[in-house]
Motif scaffolding. Structure first.
Motif, PDB file in Angstrom:
ATOM      1  N   ALA A 147       8.524   7.345 -10.963  1.00  0.00           N
ATOM      2  CA  ALA A 147       7.903   6.513  -9.933  1.00  0.00           C
ATOM      3  C   ALA A 147       7.183   7.375  -8.904  1.00  0.00           C
ATOM      4  O   ALA A 147       6.070   7.054  -8.475  1.00  0.00           O
ATOM      5  CB  ALA A 147       8.960   5.641  -9.259  1.00  0.00           C
ATOM      6  N   ALA A 150       4.128   8.526 -10.475  1.00  0.00           N
ATOM      7  CA  ALA A 150       3.236   7.388 -10.704  1.00  0.00           C
ATOM      8  C   ALA A 150       2.396   7.143  -9.455  1.00  0.00           C
ATOM      9  O   ALA A 150       1.193   6.883  -9.542  1.00  0.00           O
ATOM     10  CB  ALA A 150       4.046   6.146 -11.059  1.00  0.00           C
ATOM     11  N   LEU A 151       3.033   7.226  -8.291  1.00  0.00           N
ATOM     12  CA  LEU A 151       2.290   7.014  -7.043  1.00  0.00           C
ATOM     13  C   LEU A 151       1.235   8.102  -6.855  1.00  0.00           C
ATOM     14  O   LEU A 151       0.087   7.817  -6.487  1.00  0.00           O
ATOM     15  CB  LEU A 151       3.249   6.996  -5.846  1.00  0.00           C
ATOM     16  CG  LEU A 151       4.207   5.803  -5.781  1.00  0.00           C
ATOM     17  CD1 LEU A 151       5.193   5.973  -4.633  1.00  0.00           C
ATOM     18  CD2 LEU A 151       3.426   4.498  -5.608  1.00  0.00           C
ATOM     19  N   ILE A 152       1.621   9.355  -7.125  1.00  0.00           N
ATOM     20  CA  ILE A 152       0.665  10.455  -6.985  1.00  0.00           C
ATOM     21  C   ILE A 152      -0.473  10.275  -8.002  1.00  0.00           C
ATOM     22  O   ILE A 152      -1.654  10.424  -7.678  1.00  0.00           O
ATOM     23  CB  ILE A 152       1.380  11.808  -7.186  1.00  0.00           C
ATOM     24  CG1 ILE A 152       2.321  12.077  -5.995  1.00  0.00           C
ATOM     25  CG2 ILE A 152       0.375  12.945  -7.353  1.00  0.00           C
ATOM     26  CD1 ILE A 152       3.217  13.302  -6.164  1.00  0.00           C
ATOM     27  N   ASP A 154      -1.525   7.518  -9.432  1.00  0.00           N
ATOM     28  CA  ASP A 154      -2.359   6.366  -9.053  1.00  0.00           C
ATOM     29  C   ASP A 154      -3.388   6.784  -8.005  1.00  0.00           C
ATOM     30  O   ASP A 154      -4.583   6.499  -8.128  1.00  0.00           O
ATOM     31  CB  ASP A 154      -1.456   5.247  -8.518  1.00  0.00           C
ATOM     32  CG  ASP A 154      -2.247   4.065  -7.992  1.00  0.00           C
ATOM     33  OD1 ASP A 154      -3.122   3.564  -8.730  1.00  0.00           O
ATOM     34  OD2 ASP A 154      -2.016   3.657  -6.832  1.00  0.00           O
ATOM     35  N   ALA A 155      -2.931   7.487  -6.961  1.00  0.00           N
ATOM     36  CA  ALA A 155      -3.837   7.904  -5.892  1.00  0.00           C
ATOM     37  C   ALA A 155      -4.848   8.934  -6.404  1.00  0.00           C
ATOM     38  O   ALA A 155      -6.029   8.880  -6.065  1.00  0.00           O
ATOM     39  CB  ALA A 155      -3.027   8.494  -4.732  1.00  0.00           C
ATOM     40  N   ARG A 158      -7.686   7.488  -8.565  1.00  0.00           N
ATOM     41  CA  ARG A 158      -8.703   6.779  -7.786  1.00  0.00           C
ATOM     42  C   ARG A 158      -9.514   7.744  -6.926  1.00  0.00           C
ATOM     43  O   ARG A 158     -10.707   7.572  -6.735  1.00  0.00           O
ATOM     44  CB  ARG A 158      -8.056   5.676  -6.953  1.00  0.00           C
ATOM     45  CG  ARG A 158      -7.765   4.436  -7.795  1.00  0.00           C
ATOM     46  CD  ARG A 158      -7.188   3.272  -7.031  1.00  0.00           C
ATOM     47  NE  ARG A 158      -5.825   3.552  -6.597  1.00  0.00           N
ATOM     48  CZ  ARG A 158      -5.493   3.849  -5.373  1.00  0.00           C
ATOM     49  NH1 ARG A 158      -6.409   3.877  -4.431  1.00  0.00           N
ATOM     50  NH2 ARG A 158      -4.247   4.118  -5.065  1.00  0.00           N
ATOM     51  N   ALA A 202       6.167   3.597 -15.427  1.00  0.00           N
ATOM     52  CA  ALA A 202       5.914   3.230 -14.031  1.00  0.00           C
ATOM     53  C   ALA A 202       4.406   3.387 -13.879  1.00  0.00           C
ATOM     54  O   ALA A 202       3.911   4.500 -13.802  1.00  0.00           O
ATOM     55  CB  ALA A 202       6.681   4.142 -13.073  1.00  0.00           C
ATOM     56  N   ASP A 203       3.693   2.278 -13.889  1.00  0.00           N
ATOM     57  CA  ASP A 203       2.230   2.311 -13.954  1.00  0.00           C
ATOM     58  C   ASP A 203       1.672   3.288 -12.904  1.00  0.00           C
ATOM     59  O   ASP A 203       2.143   3.244 -11.769  1.00  0.00           O
ATOM     60  CB  ASP A 203       1.652   0.916 -13.686  1.00  0.00           C
ATOM     61  CG  ASP A 203       2.360  -0.178 -14.469  1.00  0.00           C
ATOM     62  OD1 ASP A 203       3.402   0.121 -15.056  1.00  0.00           O
ATOM     63  OD2 ASP A 203       1.867  -1.313 -14.474  1.00  0.00           O
ATOM     64  N   PRO A 252      -1.348  12.461   3.289  1.00  0.00           N
ATOM     65  CA  PRO A 252      -0.519  11.248   3.060  1.00  0.00           C
ATOM     66  C   PRO A 252       0.021  11.172   1.630  1.00  0.00           C
ATOM     67  O   PRO A 252       1.138  10.728   1.419  1.00  0.00           O
ATOM     68  CB  PRO A 252      -1.473  10.088   3.344  1.00  0.00           C
ATOM     69  CG  PRO A 252      -2.750  10.663   3.824  1.00  0.00           C
ATOM     70  CD  PRO A 252      -2.728  12.152   3.681  1.00  0.00           C
ATOM     71  N   VAL A 253      -0.793  11.600   0.668  1.00  0.00           N
ATOM     72  CA  VAL A 253      -0.355  11.644  -0.727  1.00  0.00           C
ATOM     73  C   VAL A 253      -0.676  13.046  -1.232  1.00  0.00           C
ATOM     74  O   VAL A 253      -1.673  13.642  -0.822  1.00  0.00           O
ATOM     75  CB  VAL A 253      -1.100  10.598  -1.596  1.00  0.00           C
ATOM     76  CG1 VAL A 253      -0.568  10.622  -3.022  1.00  0.00           C
ATOM     77  CG2 VAL A 253      -0.958   9.203  -1.007  1.00  0.00           C
ATOM     78  N   GLN A 254       0.168  13.564  -2.102  1.00  0.00           N
ATOM     79  CA  GLN A 254      -0.058  14.920  -2.601  1.00  0.00           C
ATOM     80  C   GLN A 254      -1.199  14.930  -3.618  1.00  0.00           C
ATOM     81  O   GLN A 254      -0.982  14.685  -4.799  1.00  0.00           O
ATOM     82  CB  GLN A 254       1.216  15.479  -3.245  1.00  0.00           C
ATOM     83  CG  GLN A 254       1.065  16.921  -3.687  1.00  0.00           C
ATOM     84  CD  GLN A 254       2.394  17.539  -4.075  1.00  0.00           C
ATOM     85  OE1 GLN A 254       3.208  16.901  -4.728  1.00  0.00           O
ATOM     86  NE2 GLN A 254       2.621  18.776  -3.664  1.00  0.00           N
ATOM     87  N   ASP A 376       8.524  12.731  -1.335  1.00  0.00           N
ATOM     88  CA  ASP A 376       7.413  12.061  -1.992  1.00  0.00           C
ATOM     89  C   ASP A 376       6.491  13.007  -2.744  1.00  0.00           C
ATOM     90  O   ASP A 376       5.468  12.577  -3.245  1.00  0.00           O
ATOM     91  CB  ASP A 376       6.599  11.299  -0.941  1.00  0.00           C
ATOM     92  CG  ASP A 376       6.010  12.238   0.121  1.00  0.00           C
ATOM     93  OD1 ASP A 376       6.526  13.365   0.270  1.00  0.00           O
ATOM     94  OD2 ASP A 376       5.050  11.834   0.793  1.00  0.00           O
ATOM     95  N   ARG A 377       6.864  14.302  -2.812  1.00  0.00           N
ATOM     96  CA  ARG A 377       5.966  15.275  -3.430  1.00  0.00           C
ATOM     97  C   ARG A 377       6.755  16.508  -3.821  1.00  0.00           C
ATOM     98  O   ARG A 377       7.848  16.735  -3.317  1.00  0.00           O
ATOM     99  CB  ARG A 377       4.858  15.647  -2.443  1.00  0.00           C
ATOM    100  CG  ARG A 377       5.396  16.340  -1.194  1.00  0.00           C
ATOM    101  CD  ARG A 377       4.347  16.447  -0.101  1.00  0.00           C
ATOM    102  NE  ARG A 377       4.062  15.143   0.487  1.00  0.00           N
ATOM    103  CZ  ARG A 377       3.002  14.867   1.243  1.00  0.00           C
ATOM    104  NH1 ARG A 377       2.117  15.804   1.489  1.00  0.00           N
ATOM    105  NH2 ARG A 377       2.824  13.661   1.747  1.00  0.00           N
TER     106      ARG A 377
END
Lengths: 390, 406
Positions: A147, A150-152, A154-155, A158, A202-203, A252-254, A376-377
């Motif tokens: 998960a 997945a968040l990393i 996804d970001a 994009r 986890a998409d 904010p995101v890695q 988160d990273r």
């Protein structure tokens, strides 16, 4: 700006060993560590008395640390270190051992990572990983690292217009590289249809974006060129290294890793450019991290990795051989040993002792580590350039 | 007689559905955040030296190493990225997959992982609610903007954080009182399938309440919570699933300890407020534990927070009730049952005739109970007196105990 790194003159890296991985093991991490030393004994004639430095990494050796391990394994080192940094531990062990040897604090350091994997140990290991994870990650669906990445992913997809096909190409190339490695747990050829059609975890992470946890051990020796020669060991020199932890905490995101902070000085110290690298062994817990390293290590400008992936052949015979043993995505992730297999495989290729196919004319390997999702990273990053001694 | 028509809906041979809780291990600082979330507050630690807000909870400011204090935060956020978890090794989440979560940039400063409402996408603006999960720990839930006060009860993830009333079976104690009647009416209006109205003795004409108690789906049931047998009988007659218990019983009498103290009234207050809660909790707890959204709501006086010179026995009994409630809450957490407290000051009813305003109308108390359930809020203060008492007590309990009785 950091000071320029002193050279690693007087340091030799040699004797990469890999204890063949198994999916599940009833043995302990201590057993796997012993198996790695046994392999060093059998392959290069090492005895406990030869070892005066010991650097150890493991997630499953608890309650023991390196302290328990030296007594357990009959070592009497005058220098030791314990690295809890998982995927970055191989590069970090290399740098620490190199300076210890160079400065005379130790003559021969064994760097060793060993982890076991019982049927349920992945779940147990996950449940007690970090305080931030307990407080602010696990309560949100308990998807584990899948998960988080997945968040990393996804970001990242994009932000830089990277597609699943691009990640698929990396995974497929690594699987092709694994085909010649008899120790890889997954060697069945992977097609793009297999990759794209795999079940979602986890998409946008799907099955073939995930590593297979397993048991295993990896080790290598750091010593002086003189001792290496006396023992008849082929050796590599260290051109440059970097490590950085908790880089860019305000991102904010890695979307970039700590390599980016120090990479210019790294290439300058090494005296080479990315074009001189014969094989690239990067940490590959998920393909997004592979792509990130290709950028942040300087193999392409940030944001262009999608295009570069489409134009590059990452197989052993290609123009940028990547994770030539198959990486963790195909060979398996043996806990902290997953952070060592990049070092041992890079060494093997330039020492011409590969497990599988040899990268033609390999002299310089770049190995890169990434480890420890605390929140988160990944917090820890490092890299090292190794060159075969003539 | 059973309170509902006989209906065979369950296969007696089927194994009961096991209910699990989300991972519950937390740091001490995270418990401090949960304690605020229980009050419906979204608070983060802010550095006393540099003013930076931080998350996840820490023990020192990561910007300047200053000390950290909890402060309420703006609830806006922007969604950064999302995922749908389809595989988990955790038993609770396996029961509820797929689970949508994401990462947001909080207007307060830090980034946070959140439970993501199904309608939210990256780059969307969101409203953050700091709620309690099934294990009783703070969790951030990102909801779409323009979410009115109403929670979207059709979102299965969000339903895990609240207590739906629609279609549920609710027991209301002391339904004969003004407060009890208002609560029965509110539960009926909120769509409860069956409201069991516990009728305390002695029997007497219902007056205005008759209309409410004869509503469709409202069933009167003799229930004297000062009597063990009566409580057992009443709950056995519910004779089926019981989802929500709302305890409104209390015994309000004025009087001090030595000055105008009435020991009989004091004992009665304890028997209803404190022992009554225990009787009801003992009988209802196991029934609630088997339910998907079990809840026990207790109406409690803000006098429970400190003594009251004018209502000494009542305040003492309510304080005992609060202590029991806290223990009961801890016990029920393992079963995922929410134990909620709704604090009130003087009520606009016959018991507080001689107390000047402000006072809280029974209808407002009932509304606050509906709100507490549907927002999943563990602790609610209804009316200015209760809120003021809570604020002052939280700030300085010793000062409040002095000031209150000056």
């Amino acid at each position: 700006m950091s000071r320029r790194q002193a050279s690693y003159d007087g340091v030799a890296v040699c004797a990469p060993v890999t204890v063949p991985y198994v999916r599940f093991s009833n043995e302990t991490a201590h057993w796997w560590a012993g198996a790695a030393l046994r392999q060093l004994r059998d392959s290069v004639g090492l005895t406990p008395a030869d070892v005066d430095g010991f650097c150890f990494a493991s997630f499953t050796a608890g309650p023991d640390t390196v302290v328990g391990m030296v007594q357990h394994l009959g070592l009497t080192p005058r220098w030791m270190d314990h690295l809890p940094t998982g995927g970055a531990s191989g590069v970090m062990a290399l740098r620490r051992a190199a300076r210890a040897v160079q400065c005379g604090d130790a003559d021969l350091v064994v760097c060793l990572a060993a982890d076991t994997n019982a049927i349920d140990s992945f779940r147990h290991g996950l449940a007690n990983f970090s305080r931030f994870s307990q407080d602010a990650v696990y309560p949100y669906g308990f998807g584990g690292p899948n998960a988080t990445f997945a968040l990393i992913t996804d970001a990242y997809m994009r932000a830089y217009d990277v597609t699943r096909e691009d990640f698929g190409k990396l995974c497929i190339a690594q699987r092709a590289n694994a085909a010649s490695n008899p120790m890889a747990l997954q060697r069945k050829p992977l097609t793009m249809d297999d990759y794209l059609g795999a079940r979602p975890i986890a998409d946008p992470i799907h099955l073939f974006d995930c590593v297979m946890p397993c048991a295993g051990a990896e080790a290598f020796i750091v010593t002086t060129p003189e001792i290496a020669e006396r023992r008849g060991l082929k050796a590599a020199s260290v051109l440059a290294t970097i490590e950085r932890h908790n880089a860019f905490p305000d991102d904010p995101v890695q979307l970039r890793g700590g390599w980016e902070m120090d990479i210019d000085g790294f290439w300058e110290s090494a005296g080479i450019t990315p074009g001189d690298v014969d094989c690239l062994q990067v940490y590959d817990d998920y393909p997004v991290i592979v792509a990130m390293q290709i950028e942040d290590l300087g193999f392409c400008p940030k944001g262009l990795v999608g295009k570069v992936i489409r134009q590059t052949d990452f197989t052993i015979s290609g123009n940028l051989p990547l994770n030539t043993n198959g990486g963790q995505l195909s060979a398996g992730q043996a806990g902290a040993a997953g952070g060592f297999q990049n070092v041992t495989e890079g060494l093997r290729q330039i020492l011409r002792q590969p497990l599988g196919d040899q990268v033609p004319g390999a002299n310089i390997a770049l190995v890169s580590g990434f480890g420890l999702v605390n929140y988160d990273r990944g917090v820890c990053t490092g890299a090292a350039a190794l060159k075969a001694m003539s | 007689m059973n309170a509902r028509p006989p209906k065979e809906t369950r296969d007696p041979v089927l194994r009961k559905k096991a209910r699990h809780l989300p991972p519950g291990l937390r740091s001490r600082s995270m418990h401090a955040m949960s304690a605020r979330a229980a009050q419906g507050r979204f608070a983060l630690q802010v550095c006393a030296d540099c003013g930076t807000a931080t998350y996840p909870p820490r023990e020192a400011c990561p910007q300047c190493w200053g000390t950290l204090d909890w402060q309420d935060q703006p609830n806006g956020a922007q969604v950064l990225c999302e995922t749908t978890v389809r595989v988990s090794t955790d038993l609770y989440f396996r029961d509820h997959l797929p689970w949508k979560m994401g990462k947001v940039a909080l207007d307060a400063g830090p980034v946070a992982l959140v439970h993501l409402h199904r309608s939210l996408r990256p780059d969307d603006r969101a409203v953050i609610r700091c709620m309690l999960d099934r294990g009783g720990n703070a969790a951030l839930f990102a909801l779409p903007l323009h979410t009115s006060g109403d929670i979207d009860m059709t979102d299965p993830q969000l339903r895990e954080f609240v207590v739906p009333i629609k279609g549920k079976t609710v027991l209301v104690s002391d339904a004969r009182s003004a407060i009890g009647l208002a609560v029965v009416k509110a539960m009926h209006d909120a769509g409860a399938a069956l409201v069991v109205a516990g009728m305390a003795p002695p029997d007497r004409p219902l007056g205005d309440g008759a209309q409410i108690l004869s509503l469709d789906g409202v069933q009167q049931m003799p229930l004297d919570i000062s009597d063990q047998t009566s409580v057992s009988e009443a709950l056995s007659k519910v004779g089926g699933p019981l989802d929500i218990v709302i305890n409104t019983a209390r015994h309000v009498r004025s009087g001090g300890v030595s000055a105008h103290g009435n020991l009989v009234e004091q004992r009665r207050a304890f028997d209803i407020s404190a022992m009554g809660l225990s009787r009801l909790a003992q009988a209802a707890g196991p029934m609630l534990a088997g339910r998907s959204h079990g809840a026990f709501v207790d109406l409690i006086s803000s006098d429970a927070l400190s003594g009251s010179a004018s209502h000494a026995g009542f305040a003492a009994a309510e304080a005992a009730r609060l202590a029991l409630l806290q223990s009961f809450r801890h016990e029920m957490r393992g079963a995922g049952v929410r134990v909620m407290s709704v604090f009130t000051g003087p009520v606009e009813d016959e018991h507080f005739q001689s107390v000047p305003p402000p006072k809280v109308a029974p209808r407002r108390i009932a509304g606050a109970i509906v709100d507490a359930l549907t927002q999943g809020r563990e602790q609610t203060c209804v009316g200015d007196i209760a809120q003021d008492a809570m604020d002052r007590w939280l700030e300085d309990p010793a000062l409040y105990a002095r000031e209150k009785n000056l």
